[in-house]
Design a protein around this motif. Structure first.
Motif, PDB file in Angstrom:
ATOM      1  N   LEU A   1      38.581  -8.080   1.387  1.00 15.23           N
ATOM      2  CA  LEU A   1      38.717  -9.044   0.298  1.00 15.23           C
ATOM      3  C   LEU A   1      38.561  -8.357  -1.060  1.00 15.23           C
ATOM      4  O   LEU A   1      39.252  -8.692  -2.025  1.00 15.23           O
ATOM      5  N   TRP A   2      37.652  -7.395  -1.122  1.00 16.49           N
ATOM      6  CA  TRP A   2      37.460  -6.633  -2.364  1.00 16.49           C
ATOM      7  C   TRP A   2      38.751  -5.889  -2.725  1.00 16.49           C
ATOM      8  O   TRP A   2      39.219  -5.955  -3.870  1.00 16.49           O
ATOM      9  N   PHE A   3      39.333  -5.187  -1.754  1.00 16.24           N
ATOM     10  CA  PHE A   3      40.563  -4.440  -2.034  1.00 16.24           C
ATOM     11  C   PHE A   3      41.708  -5.368  -2.406  1.00 16.24           C
ATOM     12  O   PHE A   3      42.591  -4.989  -3.190  1.00 16.24           O
ATOM     13  N   LEU A   4      41.721  -6.569  -1.865  1.00 19.46           N
ATOM     14  CA  LEU A   4      42.774  -7.525  -2.176  1.00 19.46           C
ATOM     15  C   LEU A   4      42.668  -8.026  -3.614  1.00 19.46           C
ATOM     16  O   LEU A   4      43.690  -8.154  -4.313  1.00 19.46           O
ATOM     17  N   LEU A   5      41.437  -8.279  -4.082  1.00 19.88           N
ATOM     18  CA  LEU A   5      41.248  -8.984  -5.347  1.00 19.88           C
ATOM     19  C   LEU A   5      40.939  -8.085  -6.539  1.00 19.88           C
ATOM     20  O   LEU A   5      41.237  -8.446  -7.678  1.00 19.88           O
ATOM     21  N   VAL A   6      40.314  -6.915  -6.306  1.00 20.55           N
ATOM     22  CA  VAL A   6      39.748  -6.168  -7.440  1.00 20.55           C
ATOM     23  C   VAL A   6      40.620  -5.032  -7.946  1.00 20.55           C
ATOM     24  O   VAL A   6      40.977  -5.010  -9.144  1.00 20.55           O
ATOM     25  N   PRO A   7      40.974  -4.017  -7.133  1.00 19.35           N
ATOM     26  CA  PRO A   7      41.707  -2.872  -7.703  1.00 19.35           C
ATOM     27  C   PRO A   7      43.046  -3.294  -8.303  1.00 19.35           C
ATOM     28  O   PRO A   7      43.769  -4.124  -7.745  1.00 19.35           O
ATOM     29  N   GLY A   8      43.353  -2.714  -9.459  1.00 16.27           N
ATOM     30  CA  GLY A   8      44.607  -2.998 -10.134  1.00 16.27           C
ATOM     31  C   GLY A   8      45.508  -1.787 -10.158  1.00 16.27           C
ATOM     32  O   GLY A   8      45.320  -0.821  -9.403  1.00 16.27           O
ATOM     33  N   ALA A   9      46.469  -1.810 -11.063  1.00 12.57           N
ATOM     34  CA  ALA A   9      47.445  -0.730 -11.138  1.00 12.57           C
ATOM     35  C   ALA A   9      46.915   0.491 -11.880  1.00 12.57           C
ATOM     36  O   ALA A   9      47.432   1.597 -11.705  1.00 12.57           O
ATOM     37  N   GLU A  10      45.878   0.310 -12.696  1.00 13.26           N
ATOM     38  CA  GLU A  10      45.308   1.422 -13.453  1.00 13.26           C
ATOM     39  C   GLU A  10      44.070   1.958 -12.736  1.00 13.26           C
ATOM     40  O   GLU A  10      43.220   1.174 -12.291  1.00 13.26           O
ATOM     41  N   PRO A  11      43.920   3.285 -12.626  1.00 16.34           N
ATOM     42  CA  PRO A  11      42.777   3.858 -11.905  1.00 16.34           C
ATOM     43  C   PRO A  11      41.439   3.489 -12.541  1.00 16.34           C
ATOM     44  O   PRO A  11      41.276   3.585 -13.763  1.00 16.34           O
TER      45      PRO A  11
ATOM     46  N   ASN B   1      48.393   7.501  -3.822  1.00 14.55           N
ATOM     47  CA  ASN B   1      49.524   8.321  -4.246  1.00 14.55           C
ATOM     48  C   ASN B   1      50.553   7.532  -5.050  1.00 14.55           C
ATOM     49  O   ASN B   1      51.080   8.028  -6.044  1.00 14.55           O
ATOM     50  N   SER B   2      50.833   6.301  -4.639  1.00 17.45           N
ATOM     51  CA  SER B   2      51.941   5.552  -5.241  1.00 17.45           C
ATOM     52  C   SER B   2      51.514   4.685  -6.414  1.00 17.45           C
ATOM     53  O   SER B   2      52.311   4.452  -7.336  1.00 17.45           O
ATOM     54  N   ILE B   3      50.276   4.171  -6.396  1.00 15.37           N
ATOM     55  CA  ILE B   3      49.835   3.241  -7.447  1.00 15.37           C
ATOM     56  C   ILE B   3      48.978   3.960  -8.489  1.00 15.37           C
ATOM     57  O   ILE B   3      49.227   3.864  -9.687  1.00 15.37           O
ATOM     58  N   TRP B   4      47.973   4.694  -8.030  1.00 14.22           N
ATOM     59  CA  TRP B   4      47.098   5.403  -8.974  1.00 14.22           C
ATOM     60  C   TRP B   4      47.538   6.840  -9.217  1.00 14.22           C
ATOM     61  O   TRP B   4      46.982   7.526 -10.074  1.00 14.22           O
ATOM     62  N   HIS B   5      48.488   7.319  -8.453  1.00 14.81           N
ATOM     63  CA  HIS B   5      49.056   8.658  -8.623  1.00 14.81           C
ATOM     64  C   HIS B   5      48.002   9.759  -8.541  1.00 14.81           C
ATOM     65  O   HIS B   5      48.032  10.743  -9.300  1.00 14.81           O
ATOM     66  N   TYR B   6      47.063   9.608  -7.624  1.00 15.45           N
ATOM     67  CA  TYR B   6      46.088  10.659  -7.357  1.00 15.45           C
ATOM     68  C   TYR B   6      46.757  11.802  -6.601  1.00 15.45           C
ATOM     69  O   TYR B   6      47.652  11.582  -5.783  1.00 15.45           O
ATOM     70  N   SER B   7      46.285  13.016  -6.871  1.00 10.64           N
ATOM     71  CA  SER B   7      46.709  14.142  -6.043  1.00 10.64           C
ATOM     72  C   SER B   7      46.078  14.007  -4.659  1.00 10.64           C
ATOM     73  O   SER B   7      45.120  13.248  -4.465  1.00 10.64           O
ATOM     74  N   LEU B   8      46.601  14.756  -3.699  1.00  3.59           N
ATOM     75  CA  LEU B   8      46.085  14.651  -2.335  1.00  3.59           C
ATOM     76  C   LEU B   8      44.615  15.060  -2.244  1.00  3.59           C
ATOM     77  O   LEU B   8      43.815  14.349  -1.623  1.00  3.59           O
ATOM     78  N   PRO B   9      44.177  16.189  -2.862  1.00  3.87           N
ATOM     79  CA  PRO B   9      42.740  16.506  -2.804  1.00  3.87           C
ATOM     80  C   PRO B   9      41.861  15.450  -3.474  1.00  3.87           C
ATOM     81  O   PRO B   9      40.773  15.143  -2.979  1.00  3.87           O
ATOM     82  N   LEU B  10      42.324  14.887  -4.587  1.00  2.89           N
ATOM     83  CA  LEU B  10      41.531  13.857  -5.262  1.00  2.89           C
ATOM     84  C   LEU B  10      41.449  12.593  -4.410  1.00  2.89           C
ATOM     85  O   LEU B  10      40.394  11.947  -4.339  1.00  2.89           O
TER      86      LEU B  10
END
Length: 492
Positions: free
Chosen positions: A367-377, A314-323
């Motif tokens: 570790l994957w979540f720490l290192l890989v996902p960024g601010a853009e979806p 919700n806060s970083i990728w701004h997905y809707s709740l259903p998405l």
């Protein structure tokens, strides 16, 4: 090979009558019994995490409430559930597992209706407390019914699948909740329980049978229950309110001190009481002791991961709740098939290999979540692999912890021993929610704010693996004669 745990695997002749399961299902197959109790277990486990997705909707529905206030919609349920599980296990063992199971389902459904009708936070929290009592009544009774329905050779698989039902439901809760809440409102997160719960109530009343209970009812340890609730509640309150301007440091330290005193008082009372809420002698068994410590650490990590997921979407990728709900689905879908395979392997080789491997897989997901996902979806390349790793890890670890906890218990302690393990897991869930609110509860979150959550995720997964090293639940046929002799000597 190591000697098995000091808890005897088979009851002595003098205790065979006591150890025999008191609940039987002579007119129903074990899998039909499993299906009935799984309906209720699924609802309870799903309800514990579905409101992760409702946090934003609850903020909108109760605009005058603070995030710390709303966290008690989650934590009041979890804390009372944790405190009531153990006495509920004793009630099930002594007064009848079918009776307690059906009573718990009925209370859970009535309280779910009250939750949906709540028009203020106080009412909602009070209804959640009643809901937690109903959930606590039915959970240990359901495990006892499953254990009593299956022969010894099939129990590892059955318990793994029972744990998988709870793990799958807890994992599905946020995704299903996001669709329901976005479509028809947060109230339907509770109304959804009614049709499935009524089916479980009807089928349980007609299908389950129960033998006469011979043991004398155990008195309810009200003092122990009160000390446990005060201890957990005060510690959680001190952490949740740590950044609140309404609380001074002196007040927070005082509340934390009360919590620590409550926990210490609970342990001291359990050592001297004639019928304590928790029989501490169970923890003399090394496997039981370390499995419960591992359950605590893994539950903290599990709760933090799923609660943080919706903050990130919700806060970083701004997905809707259903998405966001759709995005979390692949991980939970892996839980049940992995758990079924894990149960078969555990029946042959014990739970420790699965626990160690699963914890490492779960650490890899953090570790994957720490290192890989960024601010853009970039869901397919940056998030999906981590979700698949987490689903595999949860499917290996969570059901195996449930199975290992009861694998060496005599039948007359099925419900109490399993309830203690479930209670400790709920305490971990409380701590996970509290820590996540503390780290991510402020407005204007940035990507870097999530690093602490994922570092905790990795660290707790590795701690769980270390705690599982002493676990030994290998089948007796795999134990050398000399090892068995050593175990008997240790038991004496």
């Amino acid at each position: 090979m190591n000697a098995p745990d000091s808890q005897t695997i088979m009851p002595s002749p003098a205790n065979k009558a006591q150890a025999a399961p008191s609940t039987h299902t002579s007119n129903a197959s074990p899998w039909r019994v499993f299906g009935v109790v799984s309906l209720a277990v699924f609802l309870v486990s799903m309800d514990g995490t579905m409101l992760f997705a409702a946090f934003g909707s609850l903020r909108e529905g109760f605009p005058l409430a603070t995030p710390a206030d709303l966290s008690w919609v989650l934590n009041a349920y979890t804390m009372v559930y944790a405190a009531m599980l153990i006495p509920s296990g004793g009630l099930a063992d002594k007064h009848g597992r079918k009776k307690v199971f059906l009573g718990g389902v009925a209370l859970f459904l009535a309280a779910s209706t009250a939750c949906g009708l709540a028009n203020n936070v106080g009412w909602l929290v009070a209804a959640r407390v009643l809901q937690a009592i109903g959930a606590a009544l039915l959970t240990p009774a359901s495990l006892s019914l499953v254990l009593a329905a299956f022969p010894q050779s099939q129990r590892a698989v059955a318990v793994s699948l029972w744990g998988a039902v709870g793990g799958l439901a807890a994992a599905v809760g946020p995704s299903l909740g996001s669709f329901v809440i976005a479509s028809v409102g947060w109230q339907w997160a509770f109304y959804l329980n009614l049709p499935v719960g009524l089916l479980a109530l009807w089928r349980g009343a007609t299908l389950l049978t129960e033998a006469t209970q011979q043991a004398r009812p155990r008195p309810l340890d009200l003092l122990g229950m009160g000390l446990l609730i005060i201890g957990i509640g005060a510690l959680a309150l001190s952490i949740v309110q740590s950044e609140s301007p309404a609380w001074s440091r002196h007040e927070l330290l005082s509340v934390a001190g009360i919590g620590l005193m409550g926990i210490v008082g609970f342990v001291v009372w359990a050592r001297v009481a004639s019928a304590p809420l928790v029989d501490l002698s169970l923890f003399r068994n090394p496997t039981y002791r370390y499995v419960n410590l591992a359950s605590l650490s893994f539950s903290i990590a599990f709760s933090m991961m799923f609660f943080a997921f919706f903050f990130y979407m919700n806060s970083i990728w701004h997905y809707s709740l259903p998405l966001a709900g759709l995005a979390i689905t692949p991980g939970p879908l892996l839980v049940t098939p992995v758990a079924a395979l894990s149960g078969r392997l555990a029946s042959r080789h014990g739970h420790r290999p699965l626990l160690l491997a699963g914890c490492l897989v779960y650490a890899a997901s953090g570790l994957w979540f720490l290192l890989v996902p960024g601010a853009e979806p970039a869901y397919l390349t940056q998030w999906l692999p981590g979700m698949l790793l987490s689903g595999i890890g949860v499917g290996m670890v969570m059901p195996s912890l449930s199975g290992a906890a009861v694998s060496r218990l005599p039948a007359n302690q099925y419900a109490v021993g399993g309830a203690i393990n479930q209670a400790i897991r709920q305490i971990g869930s409380v701590m996970g929610v509290v820590l996540t609110v503390l780290l991510l509860g402020s407005a204007g979150l940035q990507r870097v704010d999530f690093d602490a959550v994922y570092l905790c995720h990795v660290g707790l997964a590795l701690l769980t693996a270390a705690l599982c090293l002493p676990v030994n639940t290998r089948p007796a046929t795999l134990v050398k004669p000399n090892d068995s002799d050593a175990s008997r000597e240790t038991t004496r």
